[in-house]
Design an enzyme around this catalytic site. Structure first.
Site, short mmCIF file in Angstrom:
data_model
loop_
_atom_site.label_atom_id
_atom_site.label_comp_id
_atom_site.label_asym_id
_atom_site.label_seq_id
_atom_site.Cartn_x
_atom_site.Cartn_y
_atom_site.Cartn_z
CD GLU A 254 -2.08 4.16 -0.96
OE1 GLU A 254 -1.89 4.04 0.27
OE2 GLU A 254 -1.16 4.24 -1.79
CB CYS A 288 -6.38 4.47 6.47
SG CYS A 288 -5.56 5.76 5.51
#
Length: 486
Positions: A254, A288
């Site tokens: 991720e 993110c």
């Protein structure tokens, strides 16, 4: 609060709290006050080995334990978080520099992922598959991979540790967790303490606070873990993936993002402004999925820009302990200096600062930049902080081209009065996730979470978590007799 940190400032290996034996200490600082919160002597490669061996030993009995008994651990872990919510929120504010809004957001999702882990503990364990061979029964068992190595980041450390650790354990695995050295408590030892109190068998979950400077690649090269879950930058993620592939391990990555929030010509401007401000400035933009870029159709750009800039100017910057604070500190001086450099570079390239925030220590005030040259590298990389680029466009075709003009593909959003127009737009974007008439920052226990391109490989949440942390085993049973050619 200081006693809370000192109590958790140790390694957790084999069910024991103990100091590391490495050659240096991780110093845990409050990013707002620079107060020293804790000091932890790092774990050595030998201690990483002990942690993995412990997890592997405990995992065999855990996998054989009744799923109903396993489920009870996650029910108790959930209660432990609920009972200590205020204490954990204060810890997040102190160690991570998160505001009260951010801490509440993180804790809400932690509880949701623990509830999902209660369900996963009872996940169906196999299927019967038809066979073309008379008398044969094909059983496909879904079994734990064994041990999972987890590397958690600094931005949402408690959440991004729990959302991997809890499901991996619920599915019958052992876990070794290595938190980011800027958040060793919230992203590491706090998780161990919660599960220790919940009655998880000793040795099954281990936490090693250490760094590549001490252990090299020992954490990911070790022969015990079959899956490495990493959340962090694409630069480090590329290295993790390479080492895993060389050692025949599965990696779940991720990684970073460069998300865009797109405002089409028929959007509700006031609502789009609210969504854009949240999407960029939640947790100081250290997410993110944050909207690094806000794209606005030229026909509504003047109205949107005026309202967006006005709202940004109202955001209170300061002590994250103050409930009114929206923008707290970034995690460290390196991050703050990098953000100051980003603004200076943009201005040197010809950008206009509609808002230019000051940088004082780890406090980075919001900056809103426009007129950044279309060929600027700044528009294609991740900006991890409260700096946003406003970009006008002419029509949907140009918007799609600009959104996709980046190596990343994690999240994004589009605002329009026509829902199906928004869905059609979202389907054209090369990204793992996209949201219509909402913000860019979302996570839910059941939906596949992850990106494409440099934003990662693999998915987490719901059934994709099951795929990530289990494997299949085919056992056939011949109830009759097979015929053999010789």
């Amino acid at each position: 609060m200081s006693s809370c940190f000192s109590d958790l400032a140790q390694q957790y290996i084999g069910g024991e709290w103990r100091p590391g034996t490495g050659s240096w200490d991780v110093i845990d600082f409050d990013p707002y006050s620079d107060e020293k919160l804790a000091s932890i002597t790092v774990a050595t490669a030998d201690e990483v080995d002990q942690a993995y061996r412990s997890a592997a030993h405990a995992q065999k009995q855990w996998a054989a334990t009744s799923p109903y008994a396993r489920r009870g651990v996650f029910e108790r872990a959930l209660r432990a978080v609920e009972e200590r919510e205020a204490e954990i929120a204060a810890l997040i504010v102190a160690e991570v520099g998160g505001t009260h809004v951010k801490a509440a957001f993180e804790l809400h999702l932690v509880k949701e992922f623990l509830r999902e882990s209660v369900r996963l503990a009872l996940h169906p364990e196999g299927t019967i598959v038809p066979s073309p061979v008379d008398g044969k029964e094909n059983r496909v068992y879904r079994v734990p991979v064994g041990v999972v190595g987890v590397i958690s980041p600094f931005n949402f450390p408690f959440l991004l540790a729990v959302k991997v650790v809890a499901p991996a354990l619920a599915l019958g695995n052992g876990v070794v967790l290595k938190p980011h050295q800027d958040t060793p408590i919230a992203g590491g030892t706090l998780v161990a303490k919660i599960f220790e109190e919940a009655g998880l068998p000793p040795g099954l979950l281990n936490v090693v606070v250490t760094d590549i400077a001490e252990i090299g690649d020992a954490f990911i090269e070790h022969p015990v873990p079959r899956v490495i879950s990493f959340t962090g930058s694409d630069r480090v993620g590329r290295h993790v993936a390479t080492v895993c592939a060389r050692n025949f391990k599965r990696s779940v990555l991720e990684l970073g993002g460069n998300s865009a929030l797109v405002v089409l010509d028929d959007a509700d401007i006031d609502y789009a402004v609210d969504a854009a401000v949240f999407s960029r400035f939640v947790h100081q933009g250290q997410a993110c999925m944050a909207a690094n870029r806000v794209l606005v159709d030229r026909s509504v750009a003047a109205e949107f820009t005026e309202k967006f800039v006005a709202k940004v100017r109202t955001l209170k910057v300061g002590d994250p302990r103050d409930p009114e604070t929206v923008i707290g500190p970034v995690i460290n001086a390196t991050q703050a200096n990098s953000l100051a450099g980003t603004v200076e570079q943009a201005l040197a390239e010809g950008a206009t600062a509609l808002v230019r925030g000051a940088v004082r220590g780890n406090m980075v005030e919001p900056s809103v930049l426009t007129d950044v040259p279309a060929d600027s590298a700044l528009l294609r990389r991740e900006t991890f902080g409260p700096v946003v680029f406003l970009i006008p466009f002419e029509g949907e075709e140009e918007a799609v081209r600009i959104v996709d003009d980046t190596p990343y593909g994690l999240s994004g959003a589009v605002h329009t009065a026509d829902t199906e127009r928004g869905v059609a737009f979202a389907r054209r974007i090369d990204t793992g996730m996209f949201h219509v008439n909402d913000g860019t920052v979302h996570d839910e226990p059941l939906v596949p979470f992850g990106g494409v391109k440099h934003s990662g490989a693999g998915r987490l949440n719901g059934e994709t978590t099951v795929e990530a942390f289990t494997t299949t085993k085919w056992i056939s049973v011949q109830h009759g007799r097979s015929g053999f050619p010789f």
